[in-house]
Design a protein around this motif. Structure first.
Motif, PDB file in Angstrom:
ATOM      1  N   ASP A   1       0.670  -1.102   0.227  1.00 35.15           N
ATOM      2  CA  ASP A   1       0.128   0.170  -0.251  1.00 35.15           C
ATOM      3  C   ASP A   1       1.124   0.997  -0.017  1.00 35.15           C
ATOM      4  OD1 ASP A   1      -2.458  -1.359   0.007  1.00 35.15           O
ATOM      5  OD2 ASP A   1      -2.443  -1.049   1.953  1.00 35.15           O
ATOM      6  N   THR A   2       1.997   0.957   0.413  1.00 36.85           N
ATOM      7  CA  THR A   2       2.766   2.167   0.633  1.00 36.85           C
ATOM      8  C   THR A   2       3.500   2.827  -0.333  1.00 36.85           C
ATOM      9  OG1 THR A   2       2.687   1.964   3.229  1.00 36.85           O
ATOM     10  CG2 THR A   2       4.528   3.561   1.970  1.00 36.85           C
ATOM     11  N   PHE A   3       4.104   1.613  -1.269  1.00 39.18           N
ATOM     12  CA  PHE A   3       5.050   1.987  -2.448  1.00 39.18           C
ATOM     13  C   PHE A   3       4.721   1.601  -3.291  1.00 39.18           C
ATOM     14  CE2 PHE A   3       7.645   1.252   0.998  1.00 39.18           C
ATOM     15  CZ  PHE A   3       7.996   2.656   2.051  1.00 39.18           C
ATOM     16  N   HIS A   4       3.482   0.664  -4.019  1.00 41.24           N
ATOM     17  CA  HIS A   4       2.801   0.477  -5.010  1.00 41.24           C
ATOM     18  C   HIS A   4       3.198   0.980  -6.243  1.00 41.24           C
ATOM     19  CE1 HIS A   4       0.213  -2.208  -7.189  1.00 41.24           C
ATOM     20  NE2 HIS A   4       0.228  -1.282  -7.735  1.00 41.24           N
ATOM     21  N   ASP A   5       2.917   2.462  -5.360  1.00 45.64           N
ATOM     22  CA  ASP A   5       2.912   3.336  -6.754  1.00 45.64           C
ATOM     23  C   ASP A   5       3.766   4.601  -7.766  1.00 45.64           C
ATOM     24  OD1 ASP A   5       0.062   3.708  -6.944  1.00 45.64           O
ATOM     25  OD2 ASP A   5      -0.326   5.119  -5.525  1.00 45.64           O
TER      26      ASP A   5
ATOM     27  N   ASP B   1      -1.227  -9.074  -7.871  1.00 46.29           N
ATOM     28  CA  ASP B   1      -1.206  -7.811  -7.919  1.00 46.29           C
ATOM     29  C   ASP B   1      -0.461  -7.208  -7.492  1.00 46.29           C
ATOM     30  OD1 ASP B   1      -3.678  -9.011  -9.114  1.00 46.29           O
ATOM     31  OD2 ASP B   1      -4.637  -8.946  -6.803  1.00 46.29           O
ATOM     32  N   LYS B   2       0.825  -7.617  -6.958  1.00 46.71           N
ATOM     33  CA  LYS B   2       1.293  -6.666  -6.116  1.00 46.71           C
ATOM     34  C   LYS B   2       2.662  -6.401  -7.694  1.00 46.71           C
ATOM     35  CE  LYS B   2       1.152  -8.223  -1.457  1.00 46.71           C
ATOM     36  NZ  LYS B   2      -0.209  -8.695  -1.774  1.00 46.71           N
ATOM     37  N   ASN B   3       3.329  -5.182  -7.530  1.00 47.61           N
ATOM     38  CA  ASN B   3       4.208  -4.677  -8.107  1.00 47.61           C
ATOM     39  C   ASN B   3       5.529  -4.935  -8.017  1.00 47.61           C
ATOM     40  OD1 ASN B   3       3.892  -2.922 -10.116  1.00 47.61           O
ATOM     41  ND2 ASN B   3       4.054  -0.930  -9.740  1.00 47.61           N
ATOM     42  N   TRP B   4       5.805  -6.072  -8.102  1.00 49.20           N
ATOM     43  CA  TRP B   4       7.432  -6.584  -7.128  1.00 49.20           C
ATOM     44  C   TRP B   4       7.551  -7.715  -7.749  1.00 49.20           C
ATOM     45  CZ3 TRP B   4       5.767  -8.491  -1.440  1.00 49.20           C
ATOM     46  CH2 TRP B   4       5.041  -7.502  -0.555  1.00 49.20           C
ATOM     47  N   MET B   5       8.881  -8.249  -8.222  1.00 46.13           N
ATOM     48  CA  MET B   5       9.876  -8.978  -8.465  1.00 46.13           C
ATOM     49  C   MET B   5       9.791 -10.324  -7.572  1.00 46.13           C
ATOM     50  SD  MET B   5      12.170  -6.679 -10.630  1.00 46.13           S
ATOM     51  CE  MET B   5      11.601  -5.150  -9.778  1.00 46.13           C
ATOM     52  N   ALA B   6      10.348 -10.593  -8.049  1.00 49.91           N
ATOM     53  CA  ALA B   6      10.262 -12.137  -7.553  1.00 49.91           C
ATOM     54  C   ALA B   6      11.805 -13.344  -7.228  1.00 49.91           C
ATOM     55  CB  ALA B   6       8.935 -12.952  -6.922  1.00 49.91           C
TER      56      ALA B   6
ATOM     57  N   GLY C   1       7.123   5.637   6.657  1.00 47.58           N
ATOM     58  CA  GLY C   1       5.953   5.434   5.783  1.00 47.58           C
ATOM     59  C   GLY C   1       6.553   5.434   4.115  1.00 47.58           C
ATOM     60  N   GLU C   2       5.734   6.369   3.388  1.00 48.78           N
ATOM     61  CA  GLU C   2       6.765   6.779   2.258  1.00 48.78           C
ATOM     62  C   GLU C   2       8.014   7.350   2.630  1.00 48.78           C
ATOM     63  OE1 GLU C   2       5.290   8.158  -2.776  1.00 48.78           O
ATOM     64  OE2 GLU C   2       3.255   7.762  -0.693  1.00 48.78           O
ATOM     65  N   ASP C   3       8.360   8.474   3.299  1.00 46.17           N
ATOM     66  CA  ASP C   3       8.906   8.878   3.416  1.00 46.17           C
ATOM     67  C   ASP C   3      10.369   8.263   3.653  1.00 46.17           C
ATOM     68  OD1 ASP C   3       8.271  11.053   3.188  1.00 46.17           O
ATOM     69  OD2 ASP C   3       7.814  12.128   6.020  1.00 46.17           O
ATOM     70  N   SER C   4      10.372   6.980   3.822  1.00 47.42           N
ATOM     71  CA  SER C   4      12.073   6.194   3.929  1.00 47.42           C
ATOM     72  C   SER C   4      12.538   6.260   3.026  1.00 47.42           C
ATOM     73  CB  SER C   4      10.827   4.921   3.946  1.00 47.42           C
ATOM     74  OG  SER C   4      10.105   4.420   5.306  1.00 47.42           O
ATOM     75  N   LEU C   5      11.583   6.675   1.781  1.00 45.27           N
ATOM     76  CA  LEU C   5      12.887   6.803   0.307  1.00 45.27           C
ATOM     77  C   LEU C   5      13.577   7.940   0.577  1.00 45.27           C
ATOM     78  CD1 LEU C   5       9.995   6.799  -2.568  1.00 45.27           C
ATOM     79  CD2 LEU C   5      11.389   4.298  -1.242  1.00 45.27           C
TER      80      LEU C   5
END
Length: 302
Positions: A154-158, A198-203, A263-267
């Motif tokens: 939810d936090t980093f999807h976009d 449905d997640k914008n991830w690699m594996a 949260g997103e500020d972690s980036l």
């Protein structure tokens, strides 16, 4: 023994079981302590107990005092250090980023030594096309992982680097801000695929040997895997390792805590860590070069 009984009766002290037992056995066996000695030992134990209990309030006060000093130090000093750090990073950010890019450009030369994670083919797309890469060690069956997995998505999807679609997929023109690569501890491949659907991830491929190799490399896995992997574990699941996409350096081993706290500020926090790390590395390289120049000059004079 009779004298001991008389003496005890005169002083209104009861006979001990040892006295009675020894009398019935004809004074055989080892003599036992009298009730007077037992009472003395009992009083000694009570005094020791009181002494120990008296130390407890003092220990509690000392612990509270040390904790208060530590908290005061952090609350007062940390903001100044953080402000100083941010000022330094903002002042030199562009220069340091350019130096990191130059370093990366040199490392891609065939004559340059390989980067630390070049051996893991399953990570290369993320490392080459994202500024930051999060290696997420988790499992669908893990009750602690499930809420954090949802939070992470939810936090980093976009802002995530999308996974490649097929072998002929063109890489993005610019590096993405962040990429997540899932290192699964699921029981089956089907469970893994369902978990990241449905997640914008690699594996890392489930059947790939790199899945186990990465767990050993970063010393992160589920407890139930220890026997099979025969490894020393430092990090349980969930674990989020944050990597610098250009240098492959580890920026944070506590990505889970960083993400939950910021949260997103972690980036921004992780990017600042990358910049600061490179600045430190640059200072070390400059010192080494000066030392080498000094040694060469001294050798030339001799």
């Amino acid at each position: 023994m009779q004298k001991r009984r008389v003496h005890a009766a005169e002083n209104a002290l009861p006979l001990t079981n040892a006295d009675i037992g020894n009398a019935s056995n004809g004074n055989k066996g080892k003599p036992m302590r009298s009730s007077r000695m037992s009472a003395s030992a009992s009083r000694t134990r009570r005094r020791n107990a009181k002494s120990r209990s008296g130390c407890m309030p003092i220990c509690c006060v000392l612990i509270a005092l040390i904790g208060g000093i530590g908290y005061f130090s952090l609350s007062v000093v940390s903001p100044e250090k953080k402000d100083s750090l941010h000022k330094f990073i903002n002042k030199h950010k562009e220069t340091l980023i350019q130096k990191r890019r130059d370093l990366f450009s040199q490392s891609t030369n065939s004559d340059s030594p390989p980067l630390p994670l070049d051996e893991f083919e399953s990570l290369q797309y993320a490392l080459k096309n994202s500024r930051l890469v999060g290696l997420y060690f988790g499992a669908s069956w893990c009750p602690i992982c499930t809420p954090f997995t949802k939070f992470l998505d939810d936090t980093f999807h976009d802002v995530l680097l999308p996974p490649p679609e097929g072998s002929d997929h063109d890489p993005p023109a610019e590096r993405a801000d962040f990429a997540i690569v899932y290192v699964s501890s699921d029981k089956t491949e089907e469970e893994m695929r369902e978990y990241i659907k449905d997640k914008n991830w690699m594996a890392v491929p489930f059947e790939s040997e790199e899945r186990a190799a990465l767990k050993k490399h970063f010393q992160a896995c589920a407890k139930r895997e220890l026997k099979e992997l025969q490894m020393e574990r430092k990090y349980e699941i969930p674990t989020l390792m944050i990597l610098d996409g250009e240098t492959h350096g580890i920026l944070s081993r506590d990505g889970v805590e960083d993400a939950l706290r910021n949260g997103e500020d972690s980036l921004e926090h992780w990017n600042n860590m990358a910049t600061l790390t490179e600045q430190i590395n640059e200072e070390v390289r400059e010192r080494e070069e000066k030392e080498q120049e000094k040694q060469h000059a001294e050798q030339g004079q001799s």
